[in-house]
Design a protein around this motif. Structure first.
Motif, short mmCIF file in Angstrom:
data_model
loop_
_atom_site.label_atom_id
_atom_site.label_comp_id
_atom_site.label_asym_id
_atom_site.label_seq_id
_atom_site.Cartn_x
_atom_site.Cartn_y
_atom_site.Cartn_z
N GLU A 1 1.03 -1.46 -0.37
CA GLU A 1 -0.09 -0.12 -0.60
C GLU A 1 0.50 1.17 0.00
N LEU A 2 0.68 1.75 -0.59
CA LEU A 2 0.69 3.68 -0.88
C LEU A 2 -0.04 4.70 0.04
N SER A 3 0.33 4.55 0.84
CA SER A 3 -0.92 5.58 2.61
C SER A 3 -1.09 6.40 2.01
N GLY A 4 -2.85 7.05 1.94
CA GLY A 4 -2.92 8.91 1.70
C GLY A 4 -2.74 8.83 2.95
N ARG A 5 -2.50 9.05 4.30
CA ARG A 5 -2.59 9.03 5.94
C ARG A 5 -1.51 9.89 6.18
N LYS A 6 -2.06 11.23 7.19
CA LYS A 6 -0.45 11.74 7.35
C LYS A 6 0.34 10.67 8.12
N GLY A 7 1.24 10.34 7.89
CA GLY A 7 2.85 10.34 9.02
C GLY A 7 2.60 8.38 8.20
N HIS A 8 1.81 8.11 7.72
CA HIS A 8 2.04 6.70 7.18
C HIS A 8 2.29 6.99 5.80
N SER A 9 1.98 7.70 5.25
CA SER A 9 2.87 8.32 3.71
C SER A 9 3.89 8.80 3.75
N LEU A 10 4.67 9.02 5.25
CA LEU A 10 5.96 9.29 4.30
C LEU A 10 7.01 8.02 4.04
N THR A 11 6.91 7.13 3.68
CA THR A 11 7.60 6.25 3.21
C THR A 11 6.69 5.41 1.70
N ASN A 12 5.94 6.18 1.35
CA ASN A 12 5.24 5.65 0.04
C ASN A 12 6.89 5.73 -0.37
N GLY A 13 7.52 6.56 -1.18
CA GLY A 13 8.38 6.72 -2.39
C GLY A 13 8.87 5.51 -1.92
N HIS A 14 9.29 4.83 -0.46
CA HIS A 14 10.71 3.77 -0.70
C HIS A 14 10.09 3.16 -0.76
N VAL A 15 8.11 2.81 -0.88
CA VAL A 15 8.02 1.59 -1.32
C VAL A 15 7.36 1.60 -2.25
N VAL B 1 -1.51 -0.60 -4.01
CA VAL B 1 -2.48 0.11 -4.15
C VAL B 1 -2.52 1.53 -3.51
N ILE B 2 -3.50 1.65 -4.12
CA ILE B 2 -3.54 3.51 -2.81
C ILE B 2 -4.93 3.75 -2.10
N ASN B 3 -4.63 3.37 -1.28
CA ASN B 3 -5.85 3.99 -0.01
C ASN B 3 -5.38 4.98 1.00
N ALA B 4 -6.63 5.61 1.44
CA ALA B 4 -7.13 6.89 2.45
C ALA B 4 -6.82 6.34 3.43
N ASP B 5 -6.57 5.03 4.05
CA ASP B 5 -6.93 4.47 5.58
C ASP B 5 -7.64 5.41 6.30
N ALA B 6 -9.02 5.26 5.91
CA ALA B 6 -9.81 6.81 6.01
C ALA B 6 -10.42 6.49 7.07
N HIS B 7 -10.68 7.50 8.07
CA HIS B 7 -11.43 7.66 9.59
C HIS B 7 -12.31 8.22 9.80
N GLU B 8 -12.43 9.82 9.24
CA GLU B 8 -13.66 10.68 9.23
C GLU B 8 -13.44 10.95 7.95
N PRO B 9 -14.22 11.62 7.66
CA PRO B 9 -15.22 12.22 6.28
C PRO B 9 -14.19 12.87 5.92
N GLY B 10 -13.79 13.53 5.95
CA GLY B 10 -12.34 14.79 5.22
C GLY B 10 -11.21 13.82 4.93
#
Length: 214
Positions: free
Chosen positions: A143-157, A169-178
């Motif tokens: 996963e490449l994450s759209g969530r703050k913090g988790h996304s820090l290593t997207n480039g490495h992955v 895959v690309i996912n939001a890891d959404a917890h709330e509407p925003g």
């Protein structure tokens, strides 16, 4: 637009499944998986309720709800057993909560989740090349994450996945509407991680394949 890693109020999300589904429908999603955080204490509580929600809501929604689960902070030795149990309970998407750099996830979790055959290894942090190669061989999506913090290593992955032929895959890891990603924002996550337009198109096809079931 498809997202296969989101959370509702059955764990730490904000919305009931009906509102969750309605909000992504308005954004134009074709499918969304609710994959609430779980361990051995809550699998049998969460998954049947998501299965029931999908059965009730899908006939009335343009967006298909997929019942899933995210195995979260479990001891690595339990991944194989709980992955099987999750599928038996009806989870269509099993996500492994990977070794994100912003949480104290147990070392060895990435490898255990991949070996267990989860569908998606979420936010795998500073994933090793050996584990990326194993994911490629076993067909586990990274996963490449759209969530703050988790996304820090997207480039490495993304770079590792390209090098070893692992699928993304690309996912939001959404917890709330925003937190929900728009199509433009999802593309920004992928392109920001270094994906070319062609590679991003492949990621979208990966999402469609997983949503349809393998």
């Amino acid at each position: 637009m498809i997202d296969l890693h989101t959370h509702c109020l059955f764990s730490d999300g904000a919305l009931v499944p009906a509102e969750h589904l309605r909000r992504v429908a308005v954004l134009g999603y074709s499918a969304v998986a609710i994959t609430d955080h779980a361990d051995s204490s809550s699998l049998d509580f969460i998954i049947p309720r998501l299965v029931a929600a999908a059965a009730a809501l899908n006939p009335h929604s343009p967006t298909r709800l997929i019942a899933g689960i995210e195995l979260t902070h479990i001891p690595p030795a339990l991944f194989a057993e709980l992955t099987v149990q999750a599928r038996q309970l009806g989870a269509r998407i099993v996500v492994g909560h990977g070794e994100t750099v912003v949480e104290p996830v147990a070392s060895g979790t990435n490898r255990a989740a991949i070996e267990a055959g989860v569908d998606i290894l979420a936010h795998p942090g500073l994933l090793s090349r050996e584990d990326a190669e194993l994911a490629a061989r076993k067909g586990v999506f990274l996963e490449l994450s759209g969530r703050k913090g988790h996304s820090l290593t997207n480039g490495h992955v993304a770079a590792l996945a390209r090098a070893v032929g692992a699928r993304l895959v690309i996912n939001a890891d959404a917890h709330e509407p925003g937190d929900f990603l728009t199509a433009a924002r999802a593309e920004m996550v992928g392109r920001g991680a270094g994906l070319s337009a062609e590679e991003y198109a492949i990621v979208r096809r990966n999402m469609e394949e997983l949503a349809q079931g393998r």
